[in-house]
Motif scaffolding. Sequence first.
Motif, PDB file in Angstrom:
ATOM      1  N   MET A  15       0.893  -1.206  -0.145  1.00 37.25           N
ATOM      2  CA  MET A  15      -0.056  -0.040  -0.034  1.00 37.25           C
ATOM      3  C   MET A  15       0.897   1.311  -0.080  1.00 37.25           C
ATOM      4  O   MET A  15       1.921   1.282   0.691  1.00 37.25           O
ATOM      5  CB  MET A  15      -0.946  -0.236   1.373  1.00 37.25           C
ATOM      6  N   GLU A  16       0.517   2.239  -0.805  1.00 31.14           N
ATOM      7  CA  GLU A  16       1.264   3.409  -1.077  1.00 31.14           C
ATOM      8  C   GLU A  16       1.014   4.298   0.118  1.00 31.14           C
ATOM      9  O   GLU A  16      -0.198   4.308   0.623  1.00 31.14           O
ATOM     10  CB  GLU A  16       1.173   4.022  -2.078  1.00 31.14           C
ATOM     11  N   ILE A  17       1.731   5.584   0.166  1.00 29.99           N
ATOM     12  CA  ILE A  17       1.494   6.278   1.214  1.00 29.99           C
ATOM     13  C   ILE A  17       0.189   7.258   1.168  1.00 29.99           C
ATOM     14  O   ILE A  17      -0.623   7.541   1.980  1.00 29.99           O
ATOM     15  CB  ILE A  17       2.708   7.473   1.266  1.00 29.99           C
ATOM     16  N   SER A  18      -0.091   7.449  -0.202  1.00 33.67           N
ATOM     17  CA  SER A  18      -1.403   7.986  -0.355  1.00 33.67           C
ATOM     18  C   SER A  18      -2.835   7.117   0.081  1.00 33.67           C
ATOM     19  O   SER A  18      -3.704   7.441   0.070  1.00 33.67           O
ATOM     20  CB  SER A  18      -1.583   8.439  -1.934  1.00 33.67           C
ATOM     21  N   GLY A  19      -2.431   5.924  -0.257  1.00 38.28           N
ATOM     22  CA  GLY A  19      -3.698   4.826   0.233  1.00 38.28           C
ATOM     23  C   GLY A  19      -3.716   4.822   1.716  1.00 38.28           C
ATOM     24  O   GLY A  19      -4.803   4.629   2.069  1.00 38.28           O
ATOM     25  N   ILE A  20      -2.653   4.917   2.356  1.00 39.87           N
ATOM     26  CA  ILE A  20      -2.574   5.037   3.891  1.00 39.87           C
ATOM     27  C   ILE A  20      -3.379   6.389   4.286  1.00 39.87           C
ATOM     28  O   ILE A  20      -3.990   6.506   5.169  1.00 39.87           O
ATOM     29  CB  ILE A  20      -1.125   5.105   4.475  1.00 39.87           C
ATOM     30  N   ILE A  21      -2.670   7.437   3.712  1.00 40.28           N
ATOM     31  CA  ILE A  21      -3.289   8.741   3.975  1.00 40.28           C
ATOM     32  C   ILE A  21      -4.914   8.577   3.779  1.00 40.28           C
ATOM     33  O   ILE A  21      -5.821   9.237   4.603  1.00 40.28           O
ATOM     34  CB  ILE A  21      -2.909   9.897   3.230  1.00 40.28           C
ATOM     35  N   SER A  22      -5.376   8.285   2.620  1.00 40.65           N
ATOM     36  CA  SER A  22      -6.857   8.200   2.215  1.00 40.65           C
ATOM     37  C   SER A  22      -7.625   7.531   3.288  1.00 40.65           C
ATOM     38  O   SER A  22      -8.828   7.826   3.467  1.00 40.65           O
ATOM     39  CB  SER A  22      -6.995   7.812   0.696  1.00 40.65           C
ATOM     40  N   ALA A  23      -7.125   6.196   3.577  1.00 43.79           N
ATOM     41  CA  ALA A  23      -7.695   5.399   4.467  1.00 43.79           C
ATOM     42  C   ALA A  23      -7.875   6.024   5.917  1.00 43.79           C
ATOM     43  O   ALA A  23      -8.855   5.860   6.581  1.00 43.79           O
ATOM     44  CB  ALA A  23      -6.754   4.070   4.602  1.00 43.79           C
ATOM     45  N   ILE A  24      -6.958   6.832   6.504  1.00 41.90           N
ATOM     46  CA  ILE A  24      -7.149   7.383   7.494  1.00 41.90           C
ATOM     47  C   ILE A  24      -8.191   8.428   7.341  1.00 41.90           C
ATOM     48  O   ILE A  24      -9.037   8.770   8.489  1.00 41.90           O
ATOM     49  CB  ILE A  24      -5.807   7.964   8.002  1.00 41.90           C
ATOM     50  N   VAL A  25      -8.158   9.291   6.466  1.00 43.94           N
ATOM     51  CA  VAL A  25      -9.260  10.349   6.178  1.00 43.94           C
ATOM     52  C   VAL A  25     -10.775   9.780   6.266  1.00 43.94           C
ATOM     53  O   VAL A  25     -11.531  10.002   6.854  1.00 43.94           O
ATOM     54  CB  VAL A  25      -8.932  11.163   5.008  1.00 43.94           C
ATOM     55  N   ILE A  26     -10.784   8.701   5.328  1.00 44.73           N
ATOM     56  CA  ILE A  26     -12.112   7.975   5.115  1.00 44.73           C
ATOM     57  C   ILE A  26     -12.468   7.575   6.790  1.00 44.73           C
ATOM     58  O   ILE A  26     -13.653   7.503   6.930  1.00 44.73           O
ATOM     59  CB  ILE A  26     -11.912   6.927   3.903  1.00 44.73           C
ATOM     60  N   GLY A  27     -11.438   6.898   7.201  1.00 45.10           N
ATOM     61  CA  GLY A  27     -11.782   6.360   8.554  1.00 45.10           C
ATOM     62  C   GLY A  27     -12.213   7.224   9.611  1.00 45.10           C
ATOM     63  O   GLY A  27     -13.153   6.923  10.403  1.00 45.10           O
ATOM     64  N   VAL A  28     -11.584   8.653   9.639  1.00 48.02           N
ATOM     65  CA  VAL A  28     -12.287   9.449  10.415  1.00 48.02           C
ATOM     66  C   VAL A  28     -13.396   9.973  10.012  1.00 48.02           C
ATOM     67  O   VAL A  28     -14.464  10.095  11.056  1.00 48.02           O
ATOM     68  CB  VAL A  28     -11.205  10.812  10.336  1.00 48.02           C
TER      69      VAL A  28
END
Length: 87
Positions: free
Chosen positions: A1-14
């Motif tokens: 998983m790329e860094i953009s995928g991790i950041i988007s998972a965190i934002v969507i998770g919030v």
Amino acid sequence: MEISGIISAIVIGVIIGVLGRLVVPGRQRIGVLWTILVGIVAALAGAALAHALGVGDTKGVDWIKWLIQIGLAALGVAALDRAKSRR
């Protein structure tokens, strides 16, 4: 998983965590970090479940996937709140 995928998972998770928390009636005795973690898990599990059901990728907004994710987040928030209230 790329860094953009991790950041988007965190934002969507919030977002999913907050929406799930809003669905559960009453006051929840869990912190913001727990809400975010429940939201991230619900977002990932909901996306996998939506893809398994064949409704993960639709034209336009994936309303069914969002509803599944929010429902899972609400269940997670309620379960965690219940577990913390027993202590």
